[in-house]
Design a protein around this motif. Structure first.
Motif, PDB file in Angstrom:
ATOM      1  N   TYR A 160       0.845  -1.210   0.000  1.00  0.00           N
ATOM      2  CA  TYR A 160       0.000   0.000   0.000  1.00  0.00           C
ATOM      3  C   TYR A 160       0.875   1.252   0.000  1.00  0.00           C
ATOM      4  O   TYR A 160       0.688   2.169  -0.807  1.00  0.00           O
ATOM      5  CB  TYR A 160      -0.906  -0.058   1.232  1.00  0.00           C
ATOM      6  CG  TYR A 160      -1.710   1.173   1.555  1.00  0.00           C
ATOM      7  CD1 TYR A 160      -3.028   1.319   1.109  1.00  0.00           C
ATOM      8  CD2 TYR A 160      -1.192   2.177   2.373  1.00  0.00           C
ATOM      9  CE1 TYR A 160      -3.788   2.435   1.449  1.00  0.00           C
ATOM     10  CE2 TYR A 160      -1.939   3.291   2.721  1.00  0.00           C
ATOM     11  CZ  TYR A 160      -3.236   3.416   2.260  1.00  0.00           C
ATOM     12  OH  TYR A 160      -3.987   4.520   2.613  1.00  0.00           O
ATOM     13  N   MET A 171      -0.142  -1.657  -4.649  1.00  0.00           N
ATOM     14  CA  MET A 171      -1.386  -2.382  -4.401  1.00  0.00           C
ATOM     15  C   MET A 171      -2.461  -1.959  -5.387  1.00  0.00           C
ATOM     16  O   MET A 171      -2.505  -0.804  -5.821  1.00  0.00           O
ATOM     17  CB  MET A 171      -1.852  -2.119  -2.967  1.00  0.00           C
ATOM     18  CG  MET A 171      -3.192  -2.733  -2.627  1.00  0.00           C
ATOM     19  SD  MET A 171      -3.437  -2.852  -0.848  1.00  0.00           S
ATOM     20  CE  MET A 171      -2.477  -4.324  -0.506  1.00  0.00           C
ATOM     21  N   ASP A 172      -3.334  -2.908  -5.742  1.00  0.00           N
ATOM     22  CA  ASP A 172      -4.506  -2.609  -6.568  1.00  0.00           C
ATOM     23  C   ASP A 172      -5.497  -1.846  -5.696  1.00  0.00           C
ATOM     24  O   ASP A 172      -6.246  -2.440  -4.908  1.00  0.00           O
ATOM     25  CB  ASP A 172      -5.131  -3.907  -7.086  1.00  0.00           C
ATOM     26  CG  ASP A 172      -6.328  -3.656  -7.995  1.00  0.00           C
ATOM     27  OD1 ASP A 172      -6.847  -2.528  -8.002  1.00  0.00           O
ATOM     28  OD2 ASP A 172      -6.748  -4.599  -8.686  1.00  0.00           O
ATOM     29  N   LYS A 185      -8.224  -0.108  -6.314  1.00  0.00           N
ATOM     30  CA  LYS A 185      -9.667  -0.309  -6.512  1.00  0.00           C
ATOM     31  C   LYS A 185     -10.138  -1.597  -5.838  1.00  0.00           C
ATOM     32  O   LYS A 185     -11.248  -1.666  -5.308  1.00  0.00           O
ATOM     33  CB  LYS A 185     -10.024  -0.317  -7.995  1.00  0.00           C
ATOM     34  CG  LYS A 185     -10.226   1.073  -8.559  1.00  0.00           C
ATOM     35  CD  LYS A 185     -11.251   1.078  -9.678  1.00  0.00           C
ATOM     36  CE  LYS A 185     -11.649   2.500 -10.032  1.00  0.00           C
ATOM     37  NZ  LYS A 185     -12.688   2.563 -11.064  1.00  0.00           N
ATOM     38  N   ARG A 186      -9.288  -2.609  -5.853  1.00  0.00           N
ATOM     39  CA  ARG A 186      -9.636  -3.848  -5.161  1.00  0.00           C
ATOM     40  C   ARG A 186      -9.716  -3.602  -3.663  1.00  0.00           C
ATOM     41  O   ARG A 186     -10.621  -4.101  -2.991  1.00  0.00           O
ATOM     42  CB  ARG A 186      -8.598  -4.916  -5.481  1.00  0.00           C
ATOM     43  CG  ARG A 186      -8.923  -6.270  -4.877  1.00  0.00           C
ATOM     44  CD  ARG A 186      -7.874  -7.293  -5.278  1.00  0.00           C
ATOM     45  NE  ARG A 186      -8.123  -8.577  -4.648  1.00  0.00           N
ATOM     46  CZ  ARG A 186      -7.300  -9.617  -4.731  1.00  0.00           C
ATOM     47  NH1 ARG A 186      -6.175  -9.518  -5.435  1.00  0.00           N
ATOM     48  NH2 ARG A 186      -7.591 -10.745  -4.119  1.00  0.00           N
ATOM     49  N   LEU A 187      -8.772  -2.850  -3.141  1.00  0.00           N
ATOM     50  CA  LEU A 187      -8.783  -2.518  -1.720  1.00  0.00           C
ATOM     51  C   LEU A 187     -10.015  -1.693  -1.367  1.00  0.00           C
ATOM     52  O   LEU A 187     -10.582  -1.825  -0.275  1.00  0.00           O
ATOM     53  CB  LEU A 187      -7.507  -1.737  -1.368  1.00  0.00           C
ATOM     54  CG  LEU A 187      -7.366  -1.285   0.084  1.00  0.00           C
ATOM     55  CD1 LEU A 187      -7.328  -2.477   1.031  1.00  0.00           C
ATOM     56  CD2 LEU A 187      -6.107  -0.432   0.256  1.00  0.00           C
ATOM     57  N   LYS A 222     -12.952  -1.884  -2.700  1.00  0.00           N
ATOM     58  CA  LYS A 222     -14.187  -2.543  -3.118  1.00  0.00           C
ATOM     59  C   LYS A 222     -15.287  -2.447  -2.061  1.00  0.00           C
ATOM     60  O   LYS A 222     -16.460  -2.213  -2.384  1.00  0.00           O
ATOM     61  CB  LYS A 222     -13.904  -3.998  -3.456  1.00  0.00           C
ATOM     62  CG  LYS A 222     -15.118  -4.770  -3.951  1.00  0.00           C
ATOM     63  CD  LYS A 222     -14.733  -6.172  -4.379  1.00  0.00           C
ATOM     64  CE  LYS A 222     -15.942  -7.015  -4.709  1.00  0.00           C
ATOM     65  NZ  LYS A 222     -16.806  -6.425  -5.747  1.00  0.00           N
ATOM     66  N   ASP A 246     -18.522  -0.644  -3.690  1.00  0.00           N
ATOM     67  CA  ASP A 246     -19.730  -1.399  -4.026  1.00  0.00           C
ATOM     68  C   ASP A 246     -21.002  -0.732  -3.506  1.00  0.00           C
ATOM     69  O   ASP A 246     -21.981  -0.597  -4.255  1.00  0.00           O
ATOM     70  CB  ASP A 246     -19.616  -2.832  -3.506  1.00  0.00           C
ATOM     71  CG  ASP A 246     -18.663  -3.687  -4.351  1.00  0.00           C
ATOM     72  OD1 ASP A 246     -18.211  -3.198  -5.409  1.00  0.00           O
ATOM     73  OD2 ASP A 246     -18.381  -4.826  -3.942  1.00  0.00           O
ATOM     74  N   ASP A 257     -18.492   3.706 -10.933  1.00  0.00           N
ATOM     75  CA  ASP A 257     -17.101   3.691 -10.449  1.00  0.00           C
ATOM     76  C   ASP A 257     -16.092   3.736 -11.587  1.00  0.00           C
ATOM     77  O   ASP A 257     -14.898   3.580 -11.380  1.00  0.00           O
ATOM     78  CB  ASP A 257     -16.851   2.450  -9.588  1.00  0.00           C
ATOM     79  CG  ASP A 257     -16.849   1.166 -10.403  1.00  0.00           C
ATOM     80  OD1 ASP A 257     -17.386   1.194 -11.523  1.00  0.00           O
ATOM     81  OD2 ASP A 257     -16.315   0.161  -9.922  1.00  0.00           O
TER      82      ASP A 257
END
Length: 407
Positions: A64, A69-70, A72-74, A76, A80, A89
Motif C-alpha cells: 500500500y 497495491m490494486d 480499486k480492489r482494496l 471494493k 460497491d 465507479d
C-alpha cells in the motif's frame, strides 16, 4: 452571491467521496450531489476521488505504502455500496489516505477546487477547498452525546469553518446554527436546496408483491427511519393505537435499522409500547429491508410519517423519498422541516400524540393524488438542477475567497 450563470470560465473540481461512503444516507447524499453537479456543470470538469485506509496485514500495508497495491480492489468494500446507490465507479480515482496523495492528485489533474471535505487537511492543498457540515444535533439534543463527543464535534466544526474557503450544508436552518454557535463564519456557508428525485427503477417495483411478502395489508401508514431515540417512534405508535380504535383495518409499518448504540434495548422498548397498547397484530417491524422493497411499500402507503425531533436536512431520508414518489407525508413541525412546507402534505406539533392522530385520520380522507411517473421524474430533475446550481455557487465562493497561505 446570486445564482451561478453560464460563462466561458471553466473549473476542474475534485469531489472527495470518502467522507460519505460508510452510511446509506451519506451515500445517497453524495450521489445526488454529484448528479446535481453533472446536470449543471457546463464546461466544468469533475474528478471523483476516493481515499482508502491501509490494510491490516504488514505485507499488504507495505505494498500500500509503496504504491504497488490494486487500490480499486482494496476500495471494493466502499465502492460497491456507492455503486449500488447509483454512482458509476468507472472514473473514480482511488488514493491512499493522507494529504500527500491528495496533493499529488490535485497536481496531476490540475484541480482548481477540492471538496466536500468533512475534515480539515493536515497540510496545505495549495488550492481552494470547500467543506461540509452535517448538523448541530449535539447542541440541541445534548443528552444523546457524551461530553467528549460534544467537544469533538465543536472542535471539528470550528476547524472546518475557520479553514475552509466555503462550506455547504443541507438546510437554511443549519446555516442559522452556524450563525448562532460560530458567529462570523456564516458568510462562507451555502445551504443546498432539497434534491429529492426518484430513480426510474423505483416505478418498476411491484407494490402488491411487496405488500404480500411483508404482510402489511393494503392500507397502512409507514415510518422509514432508523430507530434512533430522537426519531420518536413511540409518538407514532401511540397515535396509531388511537386511530386504530376507529379504523381497525389500518396497519403501521416500521422499516429501518432497529439498533441505537445509545439505547441497546431500543427495539425491545418499542415492542413493549406496542404490546402495552394492544396493537401488536397491526404493527409490522420490518427492520432493514432491500431499498426497492422499501420503495415499493412506500408507494403503497397511505402516508409516510416522520416524527423526528431533529434533522440535518428537511424531512430526512424518508420524506425525501416520499416527495420523490409523490407519496403523502405527515411531518413534525420543527423549523428545519418547515423549509419544505410547499412539498409536505400535513404537519403536526412535535410529540403531540393527539395532533398526530388527527393528521393521520385526515390523511385517510385525502383523495389519492399520486402524480404521473413522468411528472415526478421531471420535478426531480428540476430539483437536482437547482441543487447543482447551489453547489457551483459554493465552489465559486471557495475560489473567490481563497488566498494562498504561507507554507
Amino acid at each position: 452571491m446570486g445564482q451561478r450563470s453560464m460563462r466561458s470560465v471553466s473549473r476542474k473540481v475534485g469531489i472527495v467521496l470518502d467522507g460519505f461512503a460508510d452510511l446509506s444516507g451519506a451515500r445517497d447524499f453524495i450521489v445526488s450531489f454529484i448528479d446535481g453537479l453533472n446536470r449543471t456543470k457546463c464546461k466544468n470538469e469533475i474528478v471523483l476521488i476516493l481515499r482508502v485506509s491501509p490494510p491490516r496485514s504488514l505485507g499488504a500495508r507495505l505494498l500500500y505504502h509503496l504504491g504497488l497495491m490494486d487500490m480499486k480492489r482494496l476500495a471494493k468494500a466502499k465502492l460497491d455500496p456507492l455503486v449500488a446507490a447509483g454512482l458509476s465507479d468507472a472514473q473514480i480515482e482511488v488514493l491512499p489516505r493522507g494529504d500527500r496523495a491528495l496533493q499529488k492528485t490535485v497536481a496531476r489533474f490540475n484541480l482548481e477546487v477540492v471538496g466536500p471535505l468533512t475534515k480539515c487537511p493536515r497540510s496545505q492543498l495549495n488550492v481552494p477547498w470547500f467543506g461540509y457540515l452535517y448538523d448541530f444535533q449535539h447542541r440541541y439534543l445534548s443528552e444523546l452525546f457524551t461530553a467528549e463527543d460534544q467537544q469533538a464535534r465543536d472542535k471539528l466544526f470550528g476547524a472546518i469553518l475557520s479553514n475552509a474557503d466555503a462550506v455547504v450544508v443541507n438546510a437554511i436552518e443549519v446555516k442559522r446554527d452556524v450563525e448562532r454557535f460560530f458567529p462570523g463564519f456564516e458568510d462562507k456557508v451555502v445551504p443546498l436546496s432539497l434534491s429529492a428525485s426518484p430513480k426510474e427503477n423505483w416505478f418498476e417495483a411491484d407494490v402488491e408483491a411487496a405488500q404480500a411478502e411483508y404482510g402489511t395489508g393494503s392500507k397502512y401508514f409507514m415510518v422509514s427511519n432508523q430507530f434512533w431515540l430522537h426519531k420518536n417512534h413511540e409518538t407514532v405508535v401511540e397515535a396509531f393505537a388511537r386511530l386504530h380504535q376507529e379504523y381497525p383495518n389500518i396497519n403501521l409499518v416500521l422499516t429501518g435499522d432497529t439498533f441505537d448504540h445509545r439505547a441497546p434495548t431500543r427495539l425491545q422498548d418499542i415492542e413493549n409500547v406496542i404490546a402495552g397498547l394492544g396493537v401488536t397484530d397491526h404493527v409490522r417491524i420490518l427492520g432493514l429491508i432491500p431499498k426497492l422493497d422499501q420503495i415499493a411499500l412506500m408507494r403503497g402507503a397511505v402516508a409516510i410519517v416522520q416524527a423526528t425531533s431533529f434533522e440535518g436536512g428537511p424531512g430526512g431520508g424518508s420524506v425525501y423519498d416520499a416527495i420523490s414518489l409523490g407519496v403523502p407525508t405527515i411531518v413534525s413541525d420543527i423549523a428545519i422541516n418547515r423549509e419544505i412546507a410547499h412539498l409536505v402534505n400535513l404537519y403536526f406539533r412535535l410529540n403531540d400524540v393527539a395532533d398526530l392522530g388527527q393528521k393521520m385520520e385526515q390523511a385517510l380522507t385525502l383523495s389519492p393524488n399520486r402524480s404521473d411517473k413522468m411528472d415526478l421524474l421531471k420535478a426531480g430533475i428540476e430539483r437536482r438542477e437547482k441543487h447543482g446550481q447551489d453547489i457551483w455557487r459554493a465552489i465559486d465562493l471557495a475560489v473567490e475567497t481563497f488566498s494562498p497561505k504561507p507554507s
